[in-house]
Every structure is written in C-alpha cells, then in structure tokens.
Design a protein around this motif. Structure first.
Motif, PDB file in Angstrom:
ATOM      1  N   GLN A  63       0.831  -1.205   0.000  1.00 37.82           N
ATOM      2  CA  GLN A  63       0.000   0.000   0.000  1.00 37.82           C
ATOM      3  C   GLN A  63       0.865   1.255   0.000  1.00 37.82           C
ATOM      4  N   ARG A 149      -6.979  -6.041  -3.666  1.00 34.63           N
ATOM      5  CA  ARG A 149      -8.001  -5.045  -3.367  1.00 34.63           C
ATOM      6  C   ARG A 149      -8.448  -5.070  -1.923  1.00 34.63           C
ATOM      7  N   ASN A 150      -8.337  -6.210  -1.260  1.00 30.73           N
ATOM      8  CA  ASN A 150      -8.697  -6.254   0.161  1.00 30.73           C
ATOM      9  C   ASN A 150      -7.755  -7.183   0.912  1.00 30.73           C
ATOM     10  N   GLU A 180     -11.303 -13.159  -5.873  1.00 30.43           N
ATOM     11  CA  GLU A 180     -12.167 -11.994  -5.993  1.00 30.43           C
ATOM     12  C   GLU A 180     -13.613 -12.363  -6.289  1.00 30.43           C
TER      13      GLU A 180
END
Length: 471
Positions: A63, A149-150, A180
């Motif tokens: 990130q 994404r998570n 996903e």
C-alpha cells in the motif's frame, strides 16, 4: 499436518464440506483462511506469528508503494519488506549455520571462540511463504502488478493451505484474482482433483517412502563405503525418492486446490526426460526456477550484458538457489554444479547451436543429462562432503573391497521402479497428464485409481514428513 495422514484426510473432508455450504463468498474465504491457519498450527502454533508478521508487513508495504510520491519513499517501503522477510528467513534458517561457520573461521585463525547454544527451530515452509510474500511487494515495486483489493484476499493468498508449506511457490497474480469472485468446483473438477491427490499420495507413500527411501538410506547412511552397484542403485533410489516425494506433494496440493475450485500451476513436467540442464530446470520445481529467473537471474544482468556477465549471473543464481534449499555447504555445491552444467551447456550451444541430433543421439543426450543430474543428487543427499566423495568414489568403482549393502530385492526393485519412471517421463515429455487421461477409457481409469488408493491404504505407515518441509 501432512497430506499423508489420517488427520489431514478428516481435515480436508471437513474443509470441502464447509466450502460447499450455501454461504456468502466472504464467509467461505474466512473459513478457508481459518482452516489454513489450523493446518499450519498443527506443526507449531507460535509460528503463526511469523505468518502474521509477513502478511501484515507486506500488505502495508505494498500500500505504501502505491501511494508513495517520491522514489526514495518507494525504495524505503520495498526495503522494509525485503529486510523483514529475508531477516526472518536468515535468522531461523541460517542463524545457526552462520554462527558455526564464524566459529570455524575463528578457530582457523587461532581464536578459541565457542558460539552460544541457540537451539533455533526452523519453521516449516518458511522458505516457501517468504518467497511468495516477497514476490508480492517486488512485483508492486517493479509495477508488474497492483496490490490486492482487500486484506482478506491477500491473507488467504499467503496462507492458502495447499501451497503453504512446500509450494508450488505461488505469485499473487496467479492466486489473488481467483479469490475476488465466488468459485465452486464442478463435479468433474472434484473427481479429477481427488484423482490427482490419490496419485500424489501414491507417489509419496508407496514409491518414495515404501520402496525408494530404504535403499537410499541404506547406502547414504551406511558406515562402510559402497561398491559401484550399491552406490549407483542408492543414488538412483534417491533420485526417484526426491522426485516422487516432492512431485507427489505438488500433485496432491494441486488436486486439493482443484477440489476447492482453484487452479495452481504445474510444478513438475517429467524432468527425468530432460535433454540438457536448461530443459531440466524448465521441468523440475518450475515455480522456483521461474522465481529465481525473475527475481535473481534477470536483476543480476541475465544475458543482456555479454557472456561473462551471463555466466556470473547463472552461477550466482544457482549458488543462492542451492543455499535456499538448506543451511549446508553441500547444498551450495549442488547448486554450483548445476551452475557449471548450465554455463557449459550455454557455451556448447553458442558453438554448436545449429546442430540437430537424430532420435538416438537425442535420447542418448537425455540419458547423459539424467546421469549427470544423479551426480548432483549425491551432494544434495549427503550430509557432509566426506560422505559425498565416498559415494562418488563408489560410483566410479574406486572403493577397495566393498561389502554388499543392499539386498537382491532392493536392487531389483529400484532398477524396475526407476526404469519405469524414466520411461514414463520420456513417454510423457511432450504432452500433459490431462491429455493422456482424456484418451484412456473410463473403466481403465477407475481400475488404476482404485489400485493406487488401495496401495496407499495398505502401505500407509507413520505419515513421514515430505522432504521439502525441511527447506
């Protein structure tokens, strides 16, 4: 928890049943994550902390890499990931090795230094999940991929139990996208996955542990030097043992993932039919080969800066690949031999690349490749250089007055099994298991599957750990 145990059989049935329930996709992923932690905790629960550290650090490092505005900040996030991951690997896997070698160096200089007792316990699979998580941040740093994404998808990628402790070494781009969207295996996929698991367990339990491990141990662990026949049969037995053990694990892992609706890459492609050593590494432990190529060989220069730089990159890559396998200089020698083989092959190709061998010559080159690969296995299996050179002298017929080490049954069994394995590899070298199975009548497949399952049940012993767990 090992695949070849009753505990895993119960565990997998429960996981498969829970994954098949009509639950939300997030709930099913959480179930898989918790099951994967349970799978790993069965070895040593405190080592889950290392998994958490690696997971959290690399998640935030990725990130940070995406949001960093300055090149210096991006390098800092990348170095954080590298230092944490390789630091843990260095401490747990190579700490004691480094202390022992430092003590030996001090003694050679006349300094009486005795390192403190460390009693470091090697966490199972640390080399595998370290390479998997490290590839995540390196790919983001090199802008080859975007972060997950998570957090749940990324955490599940790190801990997904089929590949967690002995590979295949997964890349985030291969597995994270599969988390996903909801996935559920079809009936055909479950049947094929279970058949792969049976094949993998047959390779491990029946061939590796039942037939090949005893003669390999009988020669390599003997207190007397072997003669030529025993040395070669023992080495061939180990070459079959390590293939059936490791390829058996990978096959079982791929089958388990398939039953849950996920795809994992092939890790072996009939390596004992390789012609040349670059061909061998395209067929043996494929996910490690590609990892070393992408994250070591190419950054070291690859083949972009002339022959000398290429040979240096090849040798360094294989030496480090050898050291990755274990904290012992014999593993480094194993990697170094492969580096020399690859460098020699590249030199020959540069001079004779236009030559195209006929079928018999091609087959002969394949047998020569396999023979030279067996020489490297001597260093991989031997605990010391003294033991390795004793084996090599035996293989050369230079052991004076050798005593027989193996029984006639062991000699014949190893010869038959290894001849069969090499023959199957040559038959399958240019095709896939799926393509061959598609041409076999269903009754024949059912009979073969039942025979392998029966042999696994009959032979099942103590649930020996897979060889690559120690790496």
């Amino acid at each position: 928890m090992v695949f070849n145990s009753l505990t895993f059989a119960v565990f997998f049935v429960l996981v498969l049943a829970m994954h098949s329930l009509p639950l939300g996709w997030t709930t099913r992923k959480v179930n898989l994550l918790l099951a994967s932690y349970l799978f790993y905790a069965a070895w040593n629960p405190p080592f889950i902390i290392l998994l958490w550290i690696s997971t959290v650090v690399d998640w935030y490092a990725a990130q940070g890499l995406v949001h960093a505005q300055r090149p210096l900040a991006r390098k800092a996030w990348m170095l954080l990931s590298v230092v944490v991951n390789l630091g843990m690997l260095a401490w747990f896997k190579y700490g004691e090795f480094a202390l022992d070698n430092f003590a030996a160096l001090m003694h050679s200089l006349g300094v009486a230094y005795q390192p403190p007792k460390s009693d470091i316990v090697l966490p199972v699979g640390i080399s595998f999940y370290t390479f998997a998580t490290l590839s995540y941040t390196l790919d983001v740093y090199l802008r080859r991929a975007m972060p997950a994404r998570n957090f749940l998808d990324y955490a599940l990628f790190v801990t997904f139990f089929p590949h967690l402790v002995a590979g295949p070494i997964m890349r985030p781009t291969e597995l994270v996208p599969q988390f996903e969207q909801p996935r559920r295996a079809s009936g055909d996929a479950i049947r094929f996955g279970l058949a792969l698991m049976t094949l993998g367990l047959f390779m491990k339990v029946v061939l590796a542990d039942g037939f090949l491990a005893p003669p390999a141990e009988g020669v390599f662990d003997a207190k007397t030097a072997p003669g030529a026949l025993d040395a070669w049969i023992g080495t061939l037995a180990f070459s079959g043992q390590i293939f059936c053990d490791f390829a058996g694990y990978s096959t079982t892992a791929i089958g388990a993932a398939m039953c849950l609706g996920f795809a994992m890459p092939d890790n072996f492609r009939f390596p004992y039919a390789a012609v040349g050593f670059s061909d061998f590494w395209r067929r043996w432990h494929i996910t490690l080969s590609s990892w070393l190529r992408d994250y070591l060989y190419i950054p070291l220069g690859g083949n972009r800066h002339g022959p000398a730089r290429t040979y240096i990159a090849l040798m360094l890559t294989m030496l480090l690949g050898g050291l990755w396998h274990g904290a012992n200089w014999t593993f480094v020698a194993w990697g170094g031999l492969h580096g020399l083989y690859l460098a020699g092959e590249r030199m020959l190709r540069s001079r004779f690349g236009h030559w195209r061998p006929g079928p018999l010559t091609f087959f002969g080159l394949g047998l020569l490749t396999y023979a030279l690969i067996n020489v490297t296995w001597v260093f991989f299996r031997s605990k010391t250089f003294e033991g390795a050179f004793t084996m090599l002298r035996g293989m050369a017929g230079a052991t004076p007055h050798p005593m027989p080490l193996l029984s006639a049954f062991e000699l014949i069994a190893v010869a038959l099994i290894m001849t069969s394995i090499v023959a199957v590899h040559w038959r399958m070298r240019d095709t896939t298991l799926e393509a061959v199975v598609a041409r076999i009548p269903a009754p024949a497949i059912a009979i073969g599957w039942a025979a392998m399952a029966f042999a696994v049940v009959v032979e099942q012993g103590e649930g020996n750990a897979f060889i690559y767990f120690q790496f």
